[in-house]
Each structure stands twice: as C-alpha cells, then as structure tokens.
Design a protein around this motif. Structure first.
Motif, short mmCIF file in Angstrom:
data_model
loop_
_atom_site.label_atom_id
_atom_site.label_comp_id
_atom_site.label_asym_id
_atom_site.label_seq_id
_atom_site.Cartn_x
_atom_site.Cartn_y
_atom_site.Cartn_z
N PRO A 42 4.64 41.74 -22.70
CA PRO A 42 5.10 41.07 -23.93
C PRO A 42 5.59 39.64 -23.67
O PRO A 42 5.39 38.74 -24.49
CB PRO A 42 6.25 41.95 -24.43
N LEU A 43 6.23 39.45 -22.53
CA LEU A 43 6.75 38.13 -22.20
C LEU A 43 5.62 37.12 -22.05
O LEU A 43 5.69 36.00 -22.56
CB LEU A 43 7.55 38.22 -20.89
N ALA A 44 4.56 37.53 -21.35
CA ALA A 44 3.42 36.63 -21.14
C ALA A 44 2.76 36.32 -22.48
O ALA A 44 2.45 35.16 -22.78
CB ALA A 44 2.42 37.28 -20.19
N LEU A 45 2.58 37.34 -23.33
CA LEU A 45 1.98 37.10 -24.65
C LEU A 45 2.82 36.12 -25.45
O LEU A 45 2.31 35.21 -26.10
CB LEU A 45 1.85 38.43 -25.41
N HIS A 46 4.14 36.30 -25.39
CA HIS A 46 5.06 35.42 -26.11
C HIS A 46 4.96 33.99 -25.61
O HIS A 46 4.87 33.04 -26.40
CB HIS A 46 6.48 35.96 -25.93
N ARG A 47 4.93 33.82 -24.27
CA ARG A 47 4.84 32.47 -23.69
C ARG A 47 3.53 31.80 -24.06
O ARG A 47 3.46 30.59 -24.25
CB ARG A 47 4.95 32.54 -22.15
N LEU A 48 2.46 32.60 -24.18
CA LEU A 48 1.15 32.05 -24.52
C LEU A 48 1.01 31.80 -26.01
O LEU A 48 -0.04 31.38 -26.49
CB LEU A 48 0.05 33.01 -24.05
N GLY A 49 2.08 32.09 -26.77
CA GLY A 49 2.05 31.81 -28.20
C GLY A 49 1.51 32.94 -29.06
O GLY A 49 1.30 32.77 -30.25
N PHE A 50 1.29 34.14 -28.46
CA PHE A 50 0.86 35.29 -29.26
C PHE A 50 2.07 36.10 -29.71
O PHE A 50 3.13 36.00 -29.11
CB PHE A 50 -0.09 36.18 -28.45
N ASP A 51 1.87 36.91 -30.73
CA ASP A 51 2.95 37.78 -31.18
C ASP A 51 2.96 39.03 -30.30
O ASP A 51 2.02 39.82 -30.34
CB ASP A 51 2.70 38.16 -32.65
N PRO A 52 4.02 39.22 -29.50
CA PRO A 52 4.01 40.34 -28.55
C PRO A 52 3.99 41.70 -29.24
O PRO A 52 3.58 42.69 -28.63
CB PRO A 52 5.29 40.15 -27.73
N ALA A 53 4.44 41.76 -30.53
CA ALA A 53 4.46 43.06 -31.20
C ALA A 53 3.05 43.58 -31.44
O ALA A 53 2.81 44.77 -31.49
CB ALA A 53 5.22 42.97 -32.52
N VAL A 54 2.08 42.66 -31.58
CA VAL A 54 0.74 43.08 -31.99
C VAL A 54 -0.01 43.83 -30.89
O VAL A 54 -0.62 44.85 -31.13
CB VAL A 54 -0.11 41.88 -32.45
N SER A 55 0.00 43.30 -29.69
CA SER A 55 -0.96 43.81 -28.71
C SER A 55 -0.33 44.30 -27.41
O SER A 55 -1.03 44.77 -26.52
CB SER A 55 -1.99 42.72 -28.41
N SER A 56 1.00 44.22 -27.29
CA SER A 56 1.63 44.65 -26.04
C SER A 56 1.29 46.09 -25.71
O SER A 56 0.97 46.42 -24.57
CB SER A 56 3.15 44.50 -26.13
N ALA A 57 1.38 46.98 -26.72
CA ALA A 57 1.26 48.41 -26.45
C ALA A 57 -0.08 48.73 -25.80
O ALA A 57 -0.13 49.50 -24.84
CB ALA A 57 1.43 49.20 -27.74
N VAL A 58 -1.14 48.12 -26.31
CA VAL A 58 -2.45 48.47 -25.79
C VAL A 58 -2.62 47.99 -24.34
O VAL A 58 -3.17 48.70 -23.50
CB VAL A 58 -3.56 47.94 -26.73
N PHE A 59 -2.06 46.82 -24.02
CA PHE A 59 -2.15 46.34 -22.64
C PHE A 59 -1.28 47.18 -21.70
O PHE A 59 -1.68 47.50 -20.58
CB PHE A 59 -1.74 44.87 -22.54
N VAL A 60 -0.08 47.49 -22.15
CA VAL A 60 0.84 48.26 -21.30
C VAL A 60 0.24 49.64 -21.01
O VAL A 60 0.25 50.10 -19.87
CB VAL A 60 2.23 48.38 -21.94
N THR A 61 -0.31 50.30 -22.04
CA THR A 61 -0.86 51.64 -21.77
C THR A 61 -2.14 51.56 -20.94
O THR A 61 -2.44 52.49 -20.20
CB THR A 61 -1.12 52.44 -23.06
N THR A 62 -2.87 50.45 -21.03
CA THR A 62 -4.01 50.28 -20.13
C THR A 62 -3.54 50.27 -18.68
O THR A 62 -4.11 50.94 -17.81
CB THR A 62 -4.75 48.96 -20.44
N VAL A 63 -2.46 49.52 -18.43
CA VAL A 63 -1.91 49.48 -17.07
C VAL A 63 -1.44 50.87 -16.64
O VAL A 63 -1.80 51.34 -15.55
CB VAL A 63 -0.73 48.47 -17.00
#
Lengths: 452, 452
Positions: free
Chosen positions: A414-435
């Motif tokens: 979520p932190l990286a998404l936020h820094r890159l200007g994306f909304d971390p609420a939208v896509s964090s879950a899918v990336f975290v569960t992929t990991v």
C-alpha cells in the motif's frame, strides 16, 4: 402543541409498504399524498427503496410538488434514473431551486449533453454560478462550497452587523460564521454567530474573531478539507482564490457527507466493489465487479504455476496437496490485517515518512510473533493428523515464513502504491494476496522437497 | 496583519523532527517551546507520532502549559500512556478544564480505579456532572452530549433573548441553536442563531423555530444520532429525558467524530483488526490479531479435510492439486465483494426487510452471470494448459457453482449475523470464506471424481 416544532414524520417500513401498495394498484394520487409531506432526505430514501417502475410513477404523481432538495440526497445511480424520469425541462426547474453547491453536485454526475440541456433552461445568474462551480476540479473545495457567504467589512461593530443582517433579504438559509473582509475582499477573520449574539452593539467584530483563521484554496482536495473540519471541529470555513479573496463558504453538513463518502469509498474499494453497487441492477453490478475477479484469476494462475513447479513432490506425498492451501490462507488473512491498518493510517494521515520505518519493523515483528505461534500450533496439528513430525515441521516453518512475508507486503505494497500516486485502497489486497499465495505455496512445497 | 486572524501554525513533518531532535539531546525546554503554541489537535498529533519515552519527556516539559483539550483528540492507546505519565492528580486538573462531554469521553476509557482516583480530586459540581454522564450507556446520546445547552422560555422575543445572552456570563463556548422550553423544561422548539440575528427585536422566537424539531432520547445509540445528523444536515440537537425535559445538546463536531469512528470501525473489523491497532506496539498488535488467525486456522483445517476426502482423485491426477486452489480463491473474492456491499448497506440502513429478497436474487444473479464468464474463461485456460477439455469443463462448472455460492453466502451470512444481534462487520468474512473454500474444493474435486 401547534404544528411547528412538532415531532417530524418518520419514514417507516410500513409507510414504504403503503406507498408501494398504492402504486401497485395504480392509485398514484394516494401514493403522492403519502410521500409529499416527507422531509427531502426521507423522500430520497423512499425513492431509493422503490423499484424503477414505481419510482417513475411516484415522480410523475408528485409533479410540481417534487421537493428539489431530494436530488442531492439520492444515491448517484438512483438520481440518474430520477433525472431521466423528470426530463431535462423539469430537472432544470428543480435544479434552479437548489443552492449552488447542491446544483453543482447534481449536475457534475451527468454527462455533458445532459448538463448542457439542463443549463440551457436556467436563468442566466444561476447558470453562470453553476458553470463557475463546475469549472473547479472534481472533489475540490470549490465544488463543495456554497457561493453565498456572509461577509462584512473588518471595521464594523456588532450593532452595524446586526442592522445589516436584519435589512438584507438575500442571505443564505443558514450560516454559522460571519467573515471579515478587507477592502480588497480578502478574508481577514471569522466570527462565530454565538459571539456576535453575546456581545454589546458597540463591540468591534475584530475583537470577536477566532484566534486562528482557517481558509481553504478553491483547488484544495475535499479530503483535506474534511480532515481539517474534523480535526479542528469547524462548522464553516471560507474558500479563497489565489489572491486571498473570498469565493464562498463550506459548511459542515457538506463535509459530513464527504467524511462518510470517503470512508465508505475505502471500505468498498478494499472489498473490490464500486460505490453505486448496492442500487445497481444485477447486470451492472456483475459487470462492475468483473475486472477485479479477472485480475484475481490471473494471480490465481500465478499461484497455480508455483504449485506446478512441485508436482513431483505432490505425486510422492498427496498429504502435501491436502495441507498446502492452509498456508496461503493464513498468510492472506494476516496480510489483510496489516494492509487494512496501513490503508487507513494512510487515509487519515497517521502514516508519515517520519514513522514508516518504525511501522515496518513493527509489522515484521508481528509477523514473526504470530508466525511463531502457528509454527508450534501448525506443526503439532499436522504431526498428530498425519503422524509425521517432519511434515509438521515443514508446515510450521512455511507458516512463519508466510506470516512474516504478509507483514512485510501488507505495509510495503500500500505504501508503494500511495507513493506512486495510486489509491492504495483499490488494489493493495490483490497484490498482497498474490505475495502470500506464492510465498505460501512456494515455501511449503519447496521446504517439503528439500527436507522430506 | 495583527496576530488574531493570522494563518494558523501547522504541524509539519519538519516540526515533528525538530521536537524529536530536541528531546533526543535532552533539550526538553526547547521541545516544549516548539510544542506549546500548537492547536490542541496538532499537539495530540505530535504526541501520537513520538515514541513512548519522548512522549513522557515532552509532557513533563510542558507541565502546566499542557493544553487540556489535547486529551479528547488522542488515540485511546496513546491517551492511556499520557494519563499514566501525567498521574492522577495532574490528570484531574486537566479533566476539570474540559467540557463535560470531553471529560466523560476521556474518563470512560479508563478502568474504575483510575476513574475513581481522578474523580476524587475534582470539585463537586464537575464531579457530579461527569458521574451523571458516565451513568448513560456507552455509545449513547447521553454520553455524547454537552450539558450546557442554551434554552429560553418559548414566549420570549428576539430582544429578550439577545439581552439575556449579553448578560449571561456562563454560556458554552460555541452554540448554534437556541432551544425553546415550556415551564416544565420540555423542549418545544429549536431556533438557529442565524434566524435570531436576522430578525427584529420584537419578533417572538416561536415564529423563528425550525419546522421540524428533532430531539434524541439520552439512551439513543450514537450511530442513530449520527445517521440523523447526516441525513437532515443538523448542526446541533437537544437530548431529552423520558419526560421530554432538556438534558443537554449534541453538536455536530462530536457527531463528525462518531461518523468517522463508525466507518473506521467497519473497515478495521472487516480486516480483522482493532481500532487501536496502529498505535499499539508489536506485542499488543500481535496478541490482538491472533484470535482471528486462530479462527482462520480452524476453517482452513475444515477446508483441508474436504480436500482429504478426495486424496484418491489427486493421487490419480496431480493436475487437480495444481488447479484446485484457484476455485476457492475466486469464490473468496466474489464473496468478499458481496459481503462488503451487504455490510455497508446494513450499516447505513439501506438494506431493510422490504428489499432483502430483491437483493438476494440480485446477488445470486450476479454470481451466475460472473460464474458463467469464468465457466468459459476457466474451462478454456485449463483445457489449453493441461490439454484436457474434460478437466477444463470440471474446472468451469466448479467456478460457476462457487461464485453462486459466494453471492448467496455474501448476503445471507451478514444478514443472519445482523438479525441475531451480532455485528456483521466482525465475523462475516471468515464465515463467507469458509463457505467458498469448502464449496470450492468440494465442487472441483467432487466433480473431478464423478466426471473424469
């Protein structure tokens, strides 16, 4: 007790049923008679609860009695339907009766052709005011503000102000602060009404103003406005142009909606759905939810590929197949816990560069501590279930590895998404569960291949 | 420009770093000098961002300059530490300077011994007022209200009211409505200040009162209060006893906190974490998050047991093991989408008995529609990947079965929890994913056993 001040009419389930029953038998005038006395917010609720056909029938039956203030209370999806049912001309009449901020909110959600059709029917001053509002960026203070602010020269006294307010017919319905302006129309202070009322006529307003003046540039993001209102307990605040001139006022009722919507938004985004989902039909909802499911399919294929690397190990010991989904399942849950905390801390501004490292260490520590719990617990369960202590050890080690990875991914993604200007609420879950899926399957099956 | 009305001092990251640096080298008076001019809300933010030791040092350095209003702004976890650092005597002095509602909020979170120690040091009137506030149920209107409401006899005029307000020294800091009371102290109307200011002295207040009077019983749940404030755009509202007598007033700034907290609460509960998680240390966080992970372990064991039923099939065709986690993964995501919408609709009162059936059909329809998409997509991917069209068909059929089950479980589980009086945000996710895990593994492996 006389009429005013009486307890208000409530919208009960029974009343909804009565209206629905009246519409079902075609008695539209009875339905309109039941709906007309409702508060605009309750009429909006009623319309939201009816299905499309009943909604159109009720609006037609209400006719000119349709309360304009209903529109801003409606869910966006239902509002589209209501505006369609009204048609551009009647919508124009309704919009003309709204305050600028509400009119802008209603029009902003429509497409350009609809906007133009409605604006064309409006009197010039209203039209100009709404067009100016629409010119501000979406979700900005300028969009949120009402243009009619109460402002007086900074050198006025309480007496002068009261005389002016009594003489002036064209003031907003409700206001909470009087703004002091200099000769160039720049805001130099805010005086709460309670202070004006409590002071003698000779007192200069300047003496009554709040110690701190909080103004918002018109381009300021509404989330920032909401945060400041909440933090400092504001009830109204001036919006200013680049030159400090007063453009309008934001009142707390608009901010309350923003706070609710932003939080709502985060909840729904974390769940992978859109804000309008509840009132949308099955086709729309299905279509809106599909993209995330497709993304999830891709990540699931990735996880399956990881399993595929270890087909040989599974063929030798089918117990691995039985146990392996438990590891990513636990990691996914732990990762969700961490990312939920991180996303909210980012949203409310609690996670800042100055404490990022500290939080990262904390989450790794949490992963190790709870991982150790499941190392022991998991190893015991598996060793007893399959009567194989080595399999238990492999399972436990995979658990601690995956829970630690979950903590790390739950903060960094979520932190990286936020820094890159994306909304971390939208896509964090899918990336975290992929990991957690890939690490989970990989660690368990990999360790099994090495150690068993 | 003179001092009042100047742009307020902001709490920047740089300022936090300066305070931290000063505390690190033991220069506590420099740290206190930097922190003292901050708004209470910003001082609270600063304290939240420091670690435990620096926090205690700063509080000690601020001494009597510590702003009492900081306490209600603090996160519960940090507030406990601050109160401990202050000690009961200093905390008592600080609490005595707060308005009743804030004092009650601060004391409510402490254990009884701490409460008693602090209350013992307070002057009798403050003590009695706070004890009365604490007697109301947690999360009730009575807890939320401030006792000092501005109320005048219903037959007064604007002039009488203004004279009274000017003469009365003991009024609350800020107020937004004047309540009209009958001789028995029952509320019979509410007049916004803007209407008083705009009217001539001879006008009776009765003529100015709002058409609808919205009062809240002291026992009313704060969530209901927040919903009404948001819905009707209220800024303040009277709290009444069973006999209709005025007990106090709730103002919108308290409600804004409730709205934010309730939404926050739902987000964090859906993620399986507690509200105090962000500021808690690793040990506390790990302990607080453990219970849900243990529950998840139990459900994961259940899912593994389902897989165990089909060990024979996996032994024959190891591709089943590679593919099987994809089915519950997709179902879990679809179920999360549905349950998120359902939980929010329940929280904001949009899901009612009158539309439950309609929503249930909709979710089943969504499950079937998106299930059909993945029946085709999944079957194709698997058929190409493993060059086995029958395996693809089995996979696709399991997908549509599980996505439909996800829709059904996503509505019925939160709804059932809600009807049984549980908070659906807390435990829906774990039950829904249990269903999608078991149905997912069961359908895929079961169909494989039957058809391959």
């Amino acid at each position: 007790m006389d009429e005013a001040g009486a307890p208000p009419l409530e919208l009960s389930d029974a009343l909804v049923e009565k209206v629905r029953a009246a519409l079902a038998v075609g008695d539209t005038s009875a339905a309109a008679a039941l709906a007309a006395p409702l508060h605009a917010a309750d009429l909006a609720d009623l319309l939201e609860r009816l299905d499309g056909e009943a909604r159109r029938a009720l609006i037609a039956a209400l006719g000119p009695a349709f309360d304009a203030d209903t529109l801003p209370h409606l869910d966006e999806y239902v509002r589209d339907q209501v505006i369609e049912a009204l048609g551009p001309e009647a919508t124009g009449e309704v919009v003309a009766r709204l305050e600028t901020d509400d009119a802008v909110e209603v029009l902003a959600d429509l497409d350009e052709a609809e906007q133009a059709a409605i604006l064309a029917g409006l009197p010039l001053p209203e039209r100009a005011a709404i067009e100016q509002g629409l010119a501000f960026p979406e979700y900005s203070a300028g969009r949120l503000m009402q243009r009619d602010a109460v402002a007086v020269p900074e050198y006025w006294t309480v007496g002068q102000t009261i005389d002016y307010l009594r003489a002036q017919p064209d003031l907003p319905d409700e206001f909470y602060d009087i703004f002091l302006i200099d000769p160039r129309f720049r805001v130099v202070g805010a005086v709460p009404l309670s202070r004006v009322l409590r002071s003698r006529r000779a007192v200069p307003l300047k003496e009554l103003r709040l110690k701190e003046l909080r103004t918002f540039p018109a381009e300021c993001d509404q989330e920032e406005v909401a945060r400041a209102f909440r933090k400092y307990g504001l009830v109204s605040a001036p919006v200013v142009g680049a030159d400090g001139r007063l453009l309008g006022v934001i009142t707390v009722d608009d901010v309350v909606d923003v706070i609710e919507e932003e939080a709502e938004d985060d909840i729904l985004k974390l769940g992978g759905v859109l804000e309008t989902d509840f009132f949308a039909g099955p086709w729309q909802s299905a279509r809106q939810r599909l993209p995330w499911l497709v993304v999830n399919l891709a990540t699931a294929v990735l996880a399956a590929t990881v399993i595929g690397l270890f087909e040989g190990a599974i063929e030798k010991l089918v117990a691995l197949a039985v146990l392996m989904p438990m590891v990513p399942s636990m990691g996914g849950n732990a990762g969700t816990q961490t990312l939920t905390v991180t996303v909210r801390a980012l949203a409310v501004g609690e996670l800042t560069p100055s404490n990022t490292l500290q939080i990262l260490w904390k989450e790794i520590a949490v992963g190790l501590v709870n991982g150790a719990v499941f190392l022991v617990l998991g190893a015991l369960i598996v060793a007893l279930w399959f009567r194989d202590p080595y399999l238990g050890l492999v399972f436990g080690l995979a658990m601690i590895a995956n829970l630690t990875a979950a903590g790390l991914a739950g903060v960094t993604i979520p932190l990286a998404l936020h820094r890159l200007g994306f909304d971390p609420a939208v896509s964090s879950a899918v990336f975290v569960t992929t990991v957690t899926d890939c690490v989970g399957f990989g660690a368990f099956l990999g360790l099994a291949t090495l150690l068993l």
